[in-house]
Design a protein around this motif. Structure first.
Motif, PDB file in Angstrom:
ATOM      1  N   ALA A  43       0.834  -1.206   0.000  1.00 28.59           N
ATOM      2  CA  ALA A  43       0.000   0.000   0.000  1.00 28.59           C
ATOM      3  C   ALA A  43       0.870   1.258   0.000  1.00 28.59           C
ATOM      4  O   ALA A  43       0.552   2.251  -0.684  1.00 28.59           O
ATOM      5  CB  ALA A  43      -0.936  -0.020   1.206  1.00 28.59           C
ATOM      6  N   LEU A  44       1.969   1.225   0.729  1.00 23.91           N
ATOM      7  CA  LEU A  44       2.869   2.389   0.739  1.00 23.91           C
ATOM      8  C   LEU A  44       3.476   2.609  -0.645  1.00 23.91           C
ATOM      9  O   LEU A  44       3.566   3.744  -1.135  1.00 23.91           O
ATOM     10  CB  LEU A  44       3.987   2.171   1.773  1.00 23.91           C
ATOM     11  N   ASP A  45       3.886   1.524  -1.274  1.00 25.91           N
ATOM     12  CA  ASP A  45       4.453   1.650  -2.617  1.00 25.91           C
ATOM     13  C   ASP A  45       3.424   2.165  -3.620  1.00 25.91           C
ATOM     14  O   ASP A  45       3.699   3.069  -4.407  1.00 25.91           O
ATOM     15  CB  ASP A  45       4.985   0.282  -3.093  1.00 25.91           C
ATOM     16  N   MET A  46       2.258   1.590  -3.575  1.00 26.52           N
ATOM     17  CA  MET A  46       1.238   1.957  -4.548  1.00 26.52           C
ATOM     18  C   MET A  46       0.779   3.401  -4.347  1.00 26.52           C
ATOM     19  O   MET A  46       0.435   4.090  -5.312  1.00 26.52           O
ATOM     20  CB  MET A  46       0.046   0.990  -4.469  1.00 26.52           C
ATOM     21  N   ALA A  47       0.789   3.841  -3.103  1.00 31.00           N
ATOM     22  CA  ALA A  47       0.410   5.237  -2.845  1.00 31.00           C
ATOM     23  C   ALA A  47       1.382   6.192  -3.538  1.00 31.00           C
ATOM     24  O   ALA A  47       1.002   7.278  -3.972  1.00 31.00           O
ATOM     25  CB  ALA A  47       0.380   5.508  -1.336  1.00 31.00           C
ATOM     26  N   ARG A  48       2.636   5.771  -3.654  1.00 26.49           N
ATOM     27  CA  ARG A  48       3.630   6.624  -4.326  1.00 26.49           C
ATOM     28  C   ARG A  48       3.506   6.546  -5.845  1.00 26.49           C
ATOM     29  O   ARG A  48       3.843   7.505  -6.544  1.00 26.49           O
ATOM     30  CB  ARG A  48       5.038   6.185  -3.919  1.00 26.49           C
ATOM     31  N   LEU A  49       3.054   5.395  -6.331  1.00 21.00           N
ATOM     32  CA  LEU A  49       3.020   5.185  -7.784  1.00 21.00           C
ATOM     33  C   LEU A  49       1.715   5.641  -8.425  1.00 21.00           C
ATOM     34  O   LEU A  49       1.578   5.608  -9.642  1.00 21.00           O
ATOM     35  CB  LEU A  49       3.215   3.695  -8.096  1.00 21.00           C
ATOM     36  N   THR A  50       0.757   5.991  -7.575  1.00 16.43           N
ATOM     37  CA  THR A  50      -0.548   6.360  -8.125  1.00 16.43           C
ATOM     38  C   THR A  50      -0.851   7.814  -7.782  1.00 16.43           C
ATOM     39  O   THR A  50      -0.066   8.478  -7.108  1.00 16.43           O
ATOM     40  CB  THR A  50      -1.662   5.452  -7.556  1.00 16.43           C
TER      41      THR A  50
END
Lengths: 593, 593
Positions: free
Chosen positions: B372-379
């Motif tokens: 979730a932390l990664d995806m928050a940065r990528l989206t």
């Protein structure tokens, strides 16, 4: 610092078990309530003022070994001396040999307090008391005459030598051997490990009870005999003679109970004496040693259960004291200045109530076991058999449930202290370290669960367990009949828990009857937990109604409601886990590869 | 000895979270599966071969303090040097400052392995990574230019200075003060306690991030600012200058993680420099220090959750290895000669399956948080918000559930070892000792539960939690749709657990909406446990279906069935405990008097 909860102990003894009524009825002879109270008060004082203050140094110094000589921590030898001078070692010992012949109920109450003061101290006398019992029941008159009185008074201590490196839970694998000398004595050879207080400086002599095999003895546990092996030989006049061929070759470096020397004992290495072999005397019959040892072991199991209760009590007291003093944040509804004492935060209060309720539940379970042991001695025929079987039934629960919760409560105690809990000087972590042995020794808790399910549930065709459960039902009915509101919600929840216990019991009995051993074995641990939690809810509630006018009744009722609301609902999940059977482990071999 | 479970870690990363699909879809740019696998394998090798062998000496020697100088155990300084030489410190660090900019998912996987090797080692870099993040997000370009690269590479380490004796969970009570010098710097005065790696010999400089109050700052947490305080001043050319006025005055004597120096740090005592006051530079805005610190803290919470997973993995491996080797008794169905390996006894297998299933569940929860932390940065936009809120929601569960089970699993590991488990040289007890800090630091698990209930459940009006639960429902449906029999019984049990989770969630949301704060707070801890267990059952099952043809599928399915049969039924009891509300504590004041 620990203060013995004498009042709560007396209440549990007299009102939760039937001890109070039995005293009133004169079942315990001259023993009256006044004497009981006086003994408890004095035991409490000794535990709080003499033992507890030496626990920290016991932990930090630990027992030390130097060339076979074990030195206990500073002050500990004197502590033991005052303790036996107070007559405490002989509390339940036979009156013919200098003991006071008091009931086991008094003994477990005192044991709780000694162990709350220090588990490392409490475990030593436990083994001496076991040796007394084994000698009293199984030894020849000559052996009794020579050894029993000094073990009863505590002038000498006793030990229990079972474990060998390859033989722990499974005594079939025992290798130590005993060769008949021809004069009625035997030469013992072998190595024993994990021998609690196997060597120390408390007493001038140490009486080892040792399991070993005779030549040509049958394989397995039917070929094991029990021997008495004194550290120093004893003359007919009681004087100490030469050193026997036994010595301590090593002390274990343990997680906790550092003051208690855990010894590797070498028998028959030729270090002492003219020729190798520690001289021993047979206790009981040849090849029947295990039965004799079980005399020691059953009571030792209850005593270890008391260690669980004891450490839980100390941890709870410590955590409550800290939570009252430490301030952080503002609890809901707090109207004072600045920060609230953390005890006012609901999450902290939940931890403390959990600790207190589990402690009280385990205490009541253990005391009920002691009651059954006492009543078995005071009654005859079917009544004695029923009490004896009840003690057998409760023993594994007393041992395993109490020691499991001892560890849980000690761990919660660390948590209540926050960061300070992880600092050794605080003492909370020491309780956790000390508590960790109790689920292991005197038969691991897994062994207890298996014992409960496979050997205790079948007693009297299931009547023994049914009668105990019936008493819990009576507790639920009494809670329902109480109109005061003190036990609001308790009856429904307790009844639901009892229904789960009955269902799980029926499952286990059917599994055994139908030869589905693996189904019973797989669920034994959750079953024991289910039993312990249900008993906790029942017995904590019983304590409220047993003395509903007491000033402590409201406090006890709060605990009973908390237990019913928070522990009783766990039984549904435990029932499911206990009755899943061997299917639970299908494929486990692959998963654990 | 620990062997990094690289395959299971890769599987969990790629198939239980959406990382595999995201990699395939090119969401992580150049990063491909081959590189991911290569990094995991190399991290695993380093953890197993370099870190793990130094854990025992780390524990027995511990960190030592002599006149302000802290010496780490033999070999530890070199270990740290090889570790940073391998580029591991900069794994997720910003590429502009020498980092590799890899996803958080790679970081948590590596963190798990470092910590399985040694919790005492793993916790140090965690704080440096937190410092990197806080500087990257909040510091001025000048500070970044001077400090960031060396923190990213690990040439210097960072620390986190929050706690003071009166201010632990409650930072309102913080007293350390900062006085503006007039040249843009500040003089810092105060005492900080429990500072992990506050002083050591790993690096030539140490960069302290320190919370302190400016003169006339508002009371409470809105008056706290964050400062960068280097141990040695740094010239514009990066050279080290004079010593700043900060030193370590004491090391704590702790239950575990002995190699990790836990320091009392004294700022501004006049020990160094011309006049008292440690010189610090403001990070972010005045009085906004807590927000900056929370940047560090949230990821540190996930990192501590990884410690729980890590210690559980090591304890499980150790216990399985012992249980395969140790023989005692004869298990049902055992047809070999002599005694069975104890792993064949159902009660031992139950303990091992419990350990393994809890470990895998916690791992999957933590990795989902990293995803979730990664995806928050990528989206971007709503999608980014949803991912970010998901990370916020899972963080307290990842921290508290994982560290609770870390301790439980470590304790079961001791139990599997029997008497040997209590002996320090075995190493099982060390894992228990080490594990005990994780439920305490970075916000106690009670604080996590309160955070979950009061701040995370309300996110996006409850949609955030509802979406996560919907995914568990999809797992249940997938389990039901599977016809292979691998997940027999899982769907029903998982659905029942989810229903309990939904009911408890609704209760909490209603309690908050209706201003019944005490009701929510009282049940927060059982609620978090309920969440963690349900997630465990769902995610372990998900892992089976995600790669149903894998050779490991049967083993994973056995674990999923075990979790469903044994953990899912616990949720009913937890629901009851979570929703009893403040009534649970009625009368607690009297009971805890």
């Amino acid at each position: 610092m620990y203060r013995a909860p004498v009042e709560e102990i007396a209440h549990t003894l007299k009102s939760v078990t039937g001890f109070g009524k039995a005293l009133d009825a004169g079942r315990f002879g001259d023993l009256g309530e006044d004497l009981v109270d006086a003994i408890l008060a004095e035991a409490g004082r000794f535990a709080s003022d003499e033992i507890a203050p030496l626990n920290e140094i016991g932990d930090t110094e630990g027992a030390k070994l130097d060339d076979g000589v074990v030195t206990t921590p500073a002050g500990w030898k004197q502590l033991y001396r005052s303790w036996i001078d107070g007559g405490w070692n002989g509390l339940t010992g036979p009156e013919d040999f200098g003991g006071q012949g008091l009931p086991m109920l008094m003994s477990v109450a005192a044991l709780e307090m000694w162990n709350s003061g220090s588990l490392a101290f409490g475990i030593g006398p436990t083994l001496t008391m076991g040796a007394v019992e084994a000698l009293e029941k199984h030894a020849s008159d000559e052996l009794k005459a020579k050894y029993l009185e000094k073990l009863v008074t505590g002038e000498w201590m006793g030990t229990m030598n079972l474990t060998e490196p390859q033989a722990g839970s499974d005594l079939n694998a025992l290798k130590a051997r005993a060769e008949p000398v021809g004069d009625g004595t035997y030469r013992i050879f072998g190595q024993k490990i994990f021998i609690t207080y196997g060597e120390h400086d408390f007493t001038d002599n140490i009486i080892h009870l040792v399991l070993a095999r005779l030549p040509d003895a049958p394989a397995g546990t039917r070929g094991i005999s029990l021997f008495l092996v004194p550290k120093f030989f004893v003359g007919d006049d009681g004087s100490l003679g030469a050193r026997n061929d036994v010595f301590c070759s090593g002390l274990e470096h343990k997680l906790g109970i550092h003051a208690s020397p855990t010894c590797t004992m070498i028998y028959g290495d030729g270090k002492f004496g003219d020729e190798p072999g520690a001289i021993g005397w047979l206790i009981g019959e040849e090849n029947r040693g295990l039965a004799c040892m079980f005399t020691m072991m059953n009571n030792a199991r209850l005593a270890v259960g008391m260690q669980g209760v004891a450490v839980a009590e100390t941890a709870t007291q410590k955590a409550i004291a800290y939570a009252k003093e430490r301030t952080q944040g503002r609890a809901p509804g707090f109207s004072g200045e600045g920060m609230s004492p953390i005890i006012q935060h609901p999450d902290v209060a939940r931890m403390l109530m959990t600790m207190k309720a589990l402690t009280q539940g385990a205490r009541a379970i253990c005391y009920s076991c002691a009651e059954a042991l006492d009543m078995a001695r005071l009654t005859e025929g079917d009544e004695a058999k029923a009490w004896s079987e009840r003690a057998s039934l409760i023993t594994p629960i007393a041992k395993a449930f109490s020691t499991d919760i001892g560890m849980e409560v000690a761990s919660l105690g660390v948590q209540v202290h926050g960061g300070m809990g992880f600092i050794e000087e605080t003492g909370a972590a020491r309780l956790l370290r000390d508590s960790r042995i109790a689920p292991i020794y005197e038969g691991t808790n897994g062994i207890q669960a298996i014992d409960l399910v496979t050997r205790k549930l079948p007693l009297s065709g299931g009547d023994t367990v049914a009668r105990l459960i019936a008493e819990f039902k009576a507790d639920a009915e009494a809670a329902r009949a109480d109109n005061s509101g003190a036990l609001a919600g308790v009856a429904d929840r307790l009844e639901a828990a009892i229904a789960d216990l009955e269902a799980a019991t029926a499952y286990m009995q059917a599994a055994l009857a139908e030869g589905r051993q693996p189904d019973a074995l797989t669920g034994a641990t959750p079953y024991l937990r289910l039993f312990g939690l249900t008993a906790t809810v029942a017995l904590v509630a019983r304590g409220v109604l047993a003395d509903a006018q007491a000033p402590q009744a409201a406090a006890r009722a709060a605990l009973a409601r908390f237990a019913a609301a928070n522990f009783a609902p766990e039984t549904a999940g435990l029932l499911a886990a206990a009755t899943e059977g061997a299917a639970s482990l299908k494929g486990a071999e692959a998963a654990l590869a």
